[in-house]
Enzyme design. Structure first.
Site, PDB file in Angstrom:
ATOM      1  N   ARG A  78       0.920  -1.160   0.086  1.00  0.00           N
ATOM      2  CA  ARG A  78      -0.043  -0.087  -0.163  1.00  0.00           C
ATOM      3  C   ARG A  78       0.916   1.046   0.015  1.00  0.00           C
ATOM      4  O   ARG A  78       1.927   1.323   0.723  1.00  0.00           O
ATOM      5  CB  ARG A  78      -0.829   0.049   1.195  1.00  0.00           C
ATOM      6  CG  ARG A  78      -2.099   1.146   1.083  1.00  0.00           C
ATOM      7  CD  ARG A  78      -3.162   1.012   2.275  1.00  0.00           C
ATOM      8  NE  ARG A  78      -3.739  -0.124   2.314  1.00  0.00           N
ATOM      9  CZ  ARG A  78      -4.846  -0.130   3.363  1.00  0.00           C
ATOM     10  NH1 ARG A  78      -5.179   0.772   3.981  1.00  0.00           N
ATOM     11  NH2 ARG A  78      -5.420  -1.524   3.279  1.00  0.00           N
ATOM     12  N   SER A  83      -8.382   0.474   0.553  1.00  0.00           N
ATOM     13  CA  SER A  83      -9.175   0.510   1.420  1.00  0.00           C
ATOM     14  C   SER A  83      -9.884   2.075   1.784  1.00  0.00           C
ATOM     15  O   SER A  83     -10.411   2.626   0.764  1.00  0.00           O
ATOM     16  CB  SER A  83      -8.674  -0.115   2.595  1.00  0.00           C
ATOM     17  OG  SER A  83      -9.691  -0.205   3.735  1.00  0.00           O
ATOM     18  N   ASP A 115     -16.674   1.571   4.062  1.00  0.00           N
ATOM     19  CA  ASP A 115     -15.435   2.193   3.466  1.00  0.00           C
ATOM     20  C   ASP A 115     -15.395   1.865   2.265  1.00  0.00           C
ATOM     21  O   ASP A 115     -16.150   1.206   1.679  1.00  0.00           O
ATOM     22  CB  ASP A 115     -14.037   2.055   4.653  1.00  0.00           C
ATOM     23  CG  ASP A 115     -13.747   0.116   4.325  1.00  0.00           C
ATOM     24  OD1 ASP A 115     -14.709  -0.519   3.887  1.00  0.00           O
ATOM     25  OD2 ASP A 115     -12.734  -0.035   4.879  1.00  0.00           O
ATOM     26  N   ASP A 175     -13.621   0.055   0.059  1.00  0.00           N
ATOM     27  CA  ASP A 175     -13.783  -1.262  -0.558  1.00  0.00           C
ATOM     28  C   ASP A 175     -14.920  -2.222   0.203  1.00  0.00           C
ATOM     29  O   ASP A 175     -14.601  -3.313  -0.094  1.00  0.00           O
ATOM     30  CB  ASP A 175     -12.331  -1.992  -0.512  1.00  0.00           C
ATOM     31  CG  ASP A 175     -11.645  -1.996   0.942  1.00  0.00           C
ATOM     32  OD1 ASP A 175     -12.114  -1.132   1.861  1.00  0.00           O
ATOM     33  OD2 ASP A 175     -11.082  -3.071   1.024  1.00  0.00           O
ATOM     34  N   ASP A 224     -15.190  -3.273   3.151  1.00  0.00           N
ATOM     35  CA  ASP A 224     -14.708  -4.560   4.235  1.00  0.00           C
ATOM     36  C   ASP A 224     -14.766  -3.990   5.632  1.00  0.00           C
ATOM     37  O   ASP A 224     -14.583  -4.751   6.538  1.00  0.00           O
ATOM     38  CB  ASP A 224     -13.452  -5.095   3.810  1.00  0.00           C
ATOM     39  CG  ASP A 224     -12.321  -4.140   4.173  1.00  0.00           C
ATOM     40  OD1 ASP A 224     -12.722  -2.643   4.486  1.00  0.00           O
ATOM     41  OD2 ASP A 224     -10.905  -4.355   4.232  1.00  0.00           O
ATOM     42  N   ARG A 225     -15.108  -2.906   5.868  1.00  0.00           N
ATOM     43  CA  ARG A 225     -15.523  -2.573   7.256  1.00  0.00           C
ATOM     44  C   ARG A 225     -16.966  -1.534   7.329  1.00  0.00           C
ATOM     45  O   ARG A 225     -17.492  -1.224   6.236  1.00  0.00           O
ATOM     46  CB  ARG A 225     -14.178  -1.278   7.589  1.00  0.00           C
ATOM     47  CG  ARG A 225     -12.866  -2.052   7.491  1.00  0.00           C
ATOM     48  CD  ARG A 225     -12.066  -1.472   8.378  1.00  0.00           C
ATOM     49  NE  ARG A 225     -11.295  -0.157   7.888  1.00  0.00           N
ATOM     50  CZ  ARG A 225     -10.876   0.898   8.755  1.00  0.00           C
ATOM     51  NH1 ARG A 225     -10.484   0.523   9.861  1.00  0.00           N
ATOM     52  NH2 ARG A 225     -10.344   1.954   8.109  1.00  0.00           N
ATOM     53  N   GLU A 281     -11.950  -6.239  15.096  1.00  0.00           N
ATOM     54  CA  GLU A 281     -11.171  -5.632  15.785  1.00  0.00           C
ATOM     55  C   GLU A 281     -11.796  -3.947  15.808  1.00  0.00           C
ATOM     56  O   GLU A 281     -12.744  -3.798  15.251  1.00  0.00           O
ATOM     57  CB  GLU A 281      -9.839  -5.376  14.589  1.00  0.00           C
ATOM     58  CG  GLU A 281     -10.166  -4.826  13.177  1.00  0.00           C
ATOM     59  CD  GLU A 281      -9.289  -4.768  12.081  1.00  0.00           C
ATOM     60  OE1 GLU A 281      -8.024  -5.401  12.295  1.00  0.00           O
ATOM     61  OE2 GLU A 281      -9.469  -4.382  11.071  1.00  0.00           O
TER      62      GLU A 281
END
Length: 619
Positions: A64, A163, A324, A326, A328-329, A425
């Site tokens: 990244r 992300s 977010d 992408d 995934d959150r 998380e």
């Protein structure tokens, strides 16, 4: 190229001139090649030394960085080199050529600048080596890549995404054949093979979408994978709750943060019988410029959710769901009694979804004992799972930070015959079930919505009220997690080295208290050096990494704080939590103590003013 070099005045630095030569020889992108050439013509040797003599390396399960010319950044040449190295590593790990075209690799991409091109270049590399490639033809939510690995039995997977990073960044997230993000030894092995395969092979620079799709080994997996993904999601929610979803009066506002999430969440809601979301129209379509939110990270709080709050208020929507870019959150907010929206932090949503996972398990599998079930959290996240496990009888595990560790731990536990219900998380990442062995903002959105409907219909509770019930049962857990910004690696190193040589430079000597001795430190664990004062042999049991900074202080009054650097952003983070016992009802006092201690810890340990660190802006 030779003529261009002949016309250049070289730097006289042998290493730099060699790297410049390689870049001009290998790079087939006209813009980035021209950028490097222009820097050389302008004799910007320090800039070129930074760009060409350093190499972007694997961090959080891949790459990244900023998109620009240079071996230290994200660009077409670096992506080709990375794909070649990954391909060579997979070939070494799986030497049977027949399975390359049988099992293959899956590649997806988000809506950022260059993401599609990076994905296509990667596909070319694998096709040229005889691999079947499952390349999504559309922007795809990150969880679909690890799901595809499991569904199609792929050898590996790549998602091109940065992300929630700013628009100038991109990334290359790598998954292994088990469906989880890569960990040791795969990360170092791939890096080694990248360095052995730096020169682009074949006609990679002339590849385009038209020529690529003529290859019979290239397949768009969406129509195969998407129905399976939504069926797997549906299977986790009891039929009676799916039916009840249609009757709920709760309305949900949704933002994709200019990312890819909307069509996936829209379909997920449809499949589990939820009413359609109310979209934040300004942010629902993918846009790599992120025009309405330069910080496209719902974790940042209200400063990134202004339009969501405005939309929810206008439509009298009780709950906000935010992915977010992408997807995934997931961030969650709920209307409060004062008609303002309460934004839950990741630990609070984690507590709610942990309770929900138990509730689902009891309904779906009433004869399967909780004593053979597992939940997982990262070590910087809330200890709420441990408190719940002590009452309910399941096992709670901690791992290092990141879902690459939690996903692999879930595989380990399932291989041992245990059922993994949930992992989370604090950075708003949630894994409900093991359908996807990574954080999944799409399924999490469907679960939060169904949970909210269930609580309203069955118990007449809001999410906030349910959270209070959880604290009454398991003890109040209050956290304070944030960061300071630092772009200077030398300052970061100096700050952490000071903490681990606190007594006049002696190694393994750390601060012993804060606020003039008012709050004493009981134990210190340093996962950079491997020191743990609480262990008999003074050695930490969790994996140690000398390439990242991470120190945890446990205070005698129960506060636990972890200081660590981010693997993907210029942040020095802190994660602090006070854990009360069920009988301790002085919640305001616990929170006040936490906040007072955190202020002292940040000021004394990070020394923001002295080190020119920028604090996170207040919401």
């Amino acid at each position: 190229m030779a003529q261009e070099l002949n016309n250049l005045t070289l730097s006289g630095d042998q290493k730099l001139d060699e790297q410049l030569n390689k870049w001009l020889e290998w790079d087939g992108n006209l813009k980035t090649r021209s950028d490097i050439l222009q820097l050389a013509k302008s004799e910007k040797w320090d800039t070129l030394r930074c760009r060409l003599c350093n190499r972007i390396s694997f961090g959080t399960a891949g790459l990244r960085g900023e998109m620009r010319a240079g071996f230290d950044s994200m660009n077409e040449l670096v992506v080709v080199q990375t794909a070649q190295g990954l391909c060579a590593y997979i070939k070494e790990q799986y030497p049977d050529k027949s399975i390359w075209s049988e099992r293959g690799i899956v590649i997806g991409y988000d809506a950022r600048h260059n993401s599609k091109r990076f994905a296509e270049l990667s596909a070319f590399v694998f096709l040229a080596n005889g691999f079947r490639v499952y390349l999504f033809k559309r922007f795809v939510a990150t969880p679909f890549v690890p799901f595809t690995i499991k569904q199609r039995n792929c050898l590996a997977g790549v998602q091109v995404t940065a992300s929630h990073n700013p628009k100038q960044d991109n990334g290359y997230k790598v998954y292994w054949s088990n469906g989880a993000q890569i960990i040791t030894p795969h990360d170092s092995g791939i890096h080694k093979f990248i360095l052995q395969n730096l020169q682009p092979q074949g006609d990679v620079w002339n590849t385009n979408e038209t020529t690529l799709w003529k290859n019979e080994l290239l397949i768009d997996p969406y129509d195969i994978v998407a129905p399976a993904y939504y069926a797997a999601l549906l299977s986790t929610i009891p039929e009676k709750l799916v039916k009840a979803n249609a009757e709920s009066p709760i309305r949900f506002t949704y933002t994709a943060m200019h990312g890819v999430g909307y069509p996936y969440v829209e379909e997920a809601f449809k499949k589990v019988n939820l009413q359609p979301v109310i979209p934040v129209v300004e942010q629902v379509e993918p846009d790599p410029e992120f025009p309405t939110t330069p910080m496209p990270n719902p974790e940042e709080g209200k400063q990134s959710l202004d339009l969501s709050i405005k939309t929810a208020t206008e439509h009298k929507s009780q709950i906000i769901l935010a992915n977010d870019p992408d997807a995934d959150r997931l961030a969650v907010a709920e209307i409060s009694e004062n008609n303002k929206y309460k934004l839950f932090n990741g630990n609070e949503v984690g507590a709610l979804l942990a309770w929900w996972s138990i509730e689902l398990h009891k309904i779906n599998e009433p004869n399967f004992p909780l004593s053979n079930c597992v939940m997982i959290a990262s070590t910087v996240s809330s200890k709420i799972l441990k408190s719940m496990a002590a009452v309910d009888g399941f096992t709670a595990y901690e791992t290092l930070t990141g879902f690459k560790w939690m996903g692999n731990k879930a595989i380990e536990e399932e291989s041992a015959g245990r059922k993994v219900l949930f992992a989370f998380e604090e950075a708003i990442g949630f894994m409900v079930s093991t359908n996807v062995l990574d954080k999944d903002g799409v399924s999490a959105a469907a679960h939060v919505a169904t949970m909210a409907n269930y609580l309203r219909a069955e118990k007449n509770l809001t999410l906030q009220q349910k959270l209070q019930e959880i604290y009454n049962t398991y003890g109040y857990h209050t956290s304070n997690c944030s960061y300071v910004l630092c772009h200077d690696q030398e300052i970061i190193t100096r700050v952490f080295n000071r903490l681990r040589t606190f007594d006049n430079g002696k190694p393994n000597t750390y601060p012993t208290s804060i606020l003039n001795g008012e709050f004493e430190i009981q134990d210190v664990r340093d996962l950079t050096t491997g020191y743990d004062s609480s262990a008999a042999d003074k050695r930490a049991t969790l994996p140690v990494s000398s390439s990242s900074q991470m120190i945890t202080f446990t205070f005698k009054n129960g506060l636990v704080v972890t200081l660590r650097t981010s693997g993907t952003e210029p942040k020095m983070k802190y994660y602090a939590e006070m854990c009360g016992k069920p009988e301790d009802k002085q919640w305001d006092k616990l929170t006040a103590t936490l906040n007072r201690m955190v202020e002292a810890i940040v000021n004394d340990f990070y020394e923001p003013e002295k080190n020119n660190l920028r604090r996170k802006a207040a919401d």
